[in-house]
Design a protein around this motif. Structure first.
Motif, PDB file in Angstrom:
ATOM      1  N   TRP A   1      -2.741  -7.481  -7.214  1.00  0.00           N
ATOM      2  CA  TRP A   1      -2.469  -6.085  -6.886  1.00  0.00           C
ATOM      3  C   TRP A   1      -1.904  -5.374  -8.097  1.00  0.00           C
TER       4      TRP A   1
ATOM      5  N   SER B   1      -5.033 -12.767  -4.247  1.00  0.00           N
ATOM      6  CA  SER B   1      -5.377 -11.393  -4.589  1.00  0.00           C
ATOM      7  C   SER B   1      -4.401 -10.877  -5.651  1.00  0.00           C
TER       8      SER B   1
ATOM      9  N   LEU C   1       0.345   0.491  -4.456  1.00  0.00           N
ATOM     10  CA  LEU C   1      -0.404  -0.606  -5.066  1.00  0.00           C
ATOM     11  C   LEU C   1      -1.704  -0.822  -4.306  1.00  0.00           C
ATOM     12  N   TYR C   2      -2.689  -1.361  -4.997  1.00  0.00           N
ATOM     13  CA  TYR C   2      -3.959  -1.695  -4.355  1.00  0.00           C
ATOM     14  C   TYR C   2      -4.472  -3.010  -4.919  1.00  0.00           C
ATOM     15  N   GLN C   3      -5.323  -3.687  -4.145  1.00  0.00           N
ATOM     16  CA  GLN C   3      -5.886  -4.949  -4.622  1.00  0.00           C
ATOM     17  C   GLN C   3      -6.963  -4.671  -5.646  1.00  0.00           C
ATOM     18  N   ASP C   4      -6.784  -5.264  -6.828  1.00  0.00           N
ATOM     19  CA  ASP C   4      -7.686  -5.027  -7.954  1.00  0.00           C
ATOM     20  C   ASP C   4      -8.707  -6.143  -8.136  1.00  0.00           C
TER      21      ASP C   4
ATOM     22  N   THR D   1       0.821  -1.207   0.000  1.00  0.00           N
ATOM     23  CA  THR D   1       0.000   0.000   0.000  1.00  0.00           C
ATOM     24  C   THR D   1       0.859   1.263   0.000  1.00  0.00           C
TER      25      THR D   1
END
Length: 273
Positions: free
Chosen positions: A269, A267, A110-113, A106
């Protein structure tokens, strides 16, 4: 034989199988004379970063095998893709993670897509009892491979005029060590294809690419190809078969119907920018 319970050690083996087959597949594209697609594979600790200049899609610009042990490599991974002006996706599997790793992702933007399913199952010891309309055989020569490329092309939603790209970028898999390609026909008309990879020294078979021509979908061809590859895995003395699929997709459903189970949901990212 019972399906083994997932633990950290088995999870790592399954992740390594996916990294191995993707490395082999992308390397085969880069081995074309002059590397016309611009393939690069970068190893950072136990993490592998893939890049193909001519192919902006996530699979070909992905990061595999990333864990908390390689959090110190994250900045270098991001820089690798930034230098090439390329978005990328980073897979995070439950094994080998901790809160500090997620905070690091984070903090680096980056973020979980999305989510993606990882499945596993046992090889099948009996030749599948196929419907009378369906026949399956190995792809063994360039004429067969031309059929493979055409089905792969239209099955991926592309116009058949783009078939040459699928020929050029997959022909390296024909007779490549560890790879087996299969063609399924419906009433003797080529209709679907599927691929299997067994890494050197591995006893796990990866059920990789699969595609069906649109007019032949919903006829059980992919289920038949799954069972066929599970039987081929048994003949190759494999302990397990593994695969990946979009969560809740028809591919995942087909895998579950033939006895595979969800090992975990990973997940995916991506950079925020």
């Amino acid at each position: 034989m019972k399906l083994p319970i997932i633990n950290e050690q088995l999870a790592k083996r399954i992740v390594n199988c996916e990294t191995d087959y993707l490395t082999s597949r992308i390397r085969s594209i880069g081995e074309r004379s002059g590397n016309p697609e611009g393939v690069e594979i970068k190893q950072l600790g136990d993490t592998t970063a893939f890049y193909i200049e001519s192919m902006p899609w996530g699979l070909f610009n992905s990061v595999k095998g990333f864990t908390q042990d390689d959090i110190d490599k994250l900045e270098e991974i991001i820089e690798f893709y930034d230098q090439r002006n390329r978005a990328f996706q980073l897979d995070v599997n439950p094994a080998g993670t901790n809160p500090a790793m997620f905070r690091g992702l984070t903090e680096k933007g980056l973020y979980q897509d999305s989510f993606h399913s990882v499945l596993y199952g046992l090889p099948r010891g009996e030749l599948p009892n196929l419907a009378s309309n369906i026949t399956i055989r190995a792809i063994e020569d360039k004429a067969d491979f031309d059929l493979f490329a055409g089905i792969h092309c239209v099955g991926s939603g592309m116009d058949i005029i783009h078939k040459h790209h699928f020929v050029n970028n997959n022909i390296g898999l024909l007779h490549r060590p560890g790879w087996k390609l299969f063609l399924a026909s419906w009433d003797n008309v080529p209709a679907a294809v599927a691929v299997m990879h067994i890494g050197s020294g591995s006893n796990i078979a990866s059920l990789t690419l699969a595609a069906t021509a649109p007019e032949y979908r919903r006829k059980g061809l992919q289920t038949a190809l799954l069972m066929w590859r599970m039987y081929e895995a048994y003949k190759a003395n494999c302990e397990l078969v593994v695969a990946q699929a979009s969560f809740g997709s028809s591919s995942q459903n087909n895998m579950e119907r033939v006895g595979m189970q969800i090992a975990w949901t990973r997940s995916v990212w991506v950079p925020l920018k």
